[in-house]
Scaffold this motif. Sequence first.
Motif, PDB file in Angstrom:
ATOM      1  N   UNK A 130      11.739  -0.732  -1.788  1.00 45.08           N
ATOM      2  CA  UNK A 130      10.916  -0.481  -2.972  1.00 45.08           C
ATOM      3  C   UNK A 130      11.504   0.700  -3.739  1.00 45.08           C
ATOM      4  N   UNK A 131      12.033   0.443  -4.915  1.00 42.06           N
ATOM      5  CA  UNK A 131      12.643   1.513  -5.719  1.00 42.06           C
ATOM      6  C   UNK A 131      11.595   2.198  -6.602  1.00 42.06           C
ATOM      7  N   UNK A 132      10.457   2.471  -6.022  1.00 38.91           N
ATOM      8  CA  UNK A 132       9.367   3.133  -6.731  1.00 38.91           C
ATOM      9  C   UNK A 132       8.555   3.914  -5.709  1.00 38.91           C
ATOM     10  N   UNK A 133       7.446   4.437  -6.129  1.00 36.32           N
ATOM     11  CA  UNK A 133       6.538   5.119  -5.216  1.00 36.32           C
ATOM     12  C   UNK A 133       5.183   4.400  -5.218  1.00 36.32           C
ATOM     13  N   UNK A 134       5.249   3.095  -5.081  1.00 38.20           N
ATOM     14  CA  UNK A 134       4.052   2.261  -5.051  1.00 38.20           C
ATOM     15  C   UNK A 134       3.333   2.414  -3.711  1.00 38.20           C
ATOM     16  N   UNK A 135       2.149   1.815  -3.624  1.00 37.66           N
ATOM     17  CA  UNK A 135       1.413   1.834  -2.361  1.00 37.66           C
ATOM     18  C   UNK A 135       2.223   1.158  -1.255  1.00 37.66           C
ATOM     19  N   UNK A 136       2.946   0.073  -1.598  1.00 31.87           N
ATOM     20  CA  UNK A 136       3.767  -0.616  -0.602  1.00 31.87           C
ATOM     21  C   UNK A 136       4.880   0.301  -0.092  1.00 31.87           C
ATOM     22  N   UNK A 137       5.478   1.056  -1.006  1.00 39.26           N
ATOM     23  CA  UNK A 137       6.523   2.008  -0.622  1.00 39.26           C
ATOM     24  C   UNK A 137       5.973   3.019   0.390  1.00 39.26           C
ATOM     25  N   UNK A 138       4.820   3.642   0.076  1.00 46.74           N
ATOM     26  CA  UNK A 138       4.266   4.673   0.937  1.00 46.74           C
ATOM     27  C   UNK A 138       3.855   4.109   2.289  1.00 46.74           C
ATOM     28  N   UNK A 139       3.376   2.880   2.302  1.00 48.40           N
ATOM     29  CA  UNK A 139       3.016   2.247   3.579  1.00 48.40           C
ATOM     30  C   UNK A 139       4.268   2.026   4.431  1.00 48.40           C
ATOM     31  N   UNK A 140       5.340   1.586   3.801  1.00 48.35           N
ATOM     32  CA  UNK A 140       6.593   1.383   4.535  1.00 48.35           C
ATOM     33  C   UNK A 140       7.152   2.726   4.999  1.00 48.35           C
ATOM     34  N   UNK A 141       7.086   3.734   4.157  1.00 45.87           N
ATOM     35  CA  UNK A 141       7.553   5.080   4.518  1.00 45.87           C
ATOM     36  C   UNK A 141       6.804   5.571   5.759  1.00 45.87           C
ATOM     37  N   UNK A 142       5.504   5.390   5.777  1.00 45.90           N
ATOM     38  CA  UNK A 142       4.696   5.812   6.929  1.00 45.90           C
ATOM     39  C   UNK A 142       5.085   5.029   8.183  1.00 45.90           C
ATOM     40  N   UNK A 143       5.360   3.747   8.018  1.00 44.39           N
ATOM     41  CA  UNK A 143       5.772   2.901   9.142  1.00 44.39           C
ATOM     42  C   UNK A 143       7.112   3.358   9.721  1.00 44.39           C
ATOM     43  N   UNK A 144       8.034   3.783   8.850  1.00 47.04           N
ATOM     44  CA  UNK A 144       9.379   4.183   9.277  1.00 47.04           C
ATOM     45  C   UNK A 144       9.456   5.603   9.823  1.00 47.04           C
ATOM     46  N   UNK A 145       8.461   6.437   9.486  1.00 43.48           N
ATOM     47  CA  UNK A 145       8.457   7.837   9.909  1.00 43.48           C
ATOM     48  C   UNK A 145       7.892   7.932  11.322  1.00 43.48           C
ATOM     49  N   UNK A 146       8.627   8.602  12.220  1.00 37.83           N
ATOM     50  CA  UNK A 146       8.208   8.686  13.618  1.00 37.83           C
ATOM     51  C   UNK A 146       6.989   9.577  13.822  1.00 37.83           C
TER      52      UNK A 146
END
Length: 167
Positions: A130-146
């Motif tokens: 996701x080349x933005x800061x959408x809700x989907x982006x933040x959800x994926x970021x949270x999933x990838x962060x340990x």
Amino acid sequence: MAKRGARIALTPGTQLPIDGVPRDITATGQLRGLPVLTATTLDVPGEVEHIARRVTEFCKKRARATILPLAETKAASILTRVKRVSIRDTTSRWGSCTDDGCLSFSWRLILAPPPVLDYVVAHEVAHLRYMDHSDQFWALNAQLTLADMAEQRAWLRRHGHSLFRYG
């Protein structure tokens, strides 16, 4: 820039937080060899006038050795690939992602605690999807962060500016 404060020279006697752990830069007095990281010091060989360059090179290599496999693993977990990882001497950004899959990171991330570095890598890898800061982006970021993403973001807001002072 004013919030950041005065620059901190990478010279013998300076305390440098490698992996978030304060280490004293020490000159070994030896002319040859590689810097050695201990629990409390970064022992750097070479002439004193070259110590800053050698410390910076050490940090860049350590950042690359840490970030590259982490980015590749996180990208593989979302079925994508990293085209290239660059370690740069940025003065205001922790990382960036191009639309063709190239990631770039500040070498100063190696000065932060490992969970903070992990969060920034996860952030840039999430941009591969996701080349933005959408809700989907933040959800994926949270999933990838340990670790807890909000804690790492808060740490960067509180302390990140001070890491840009080094070098």
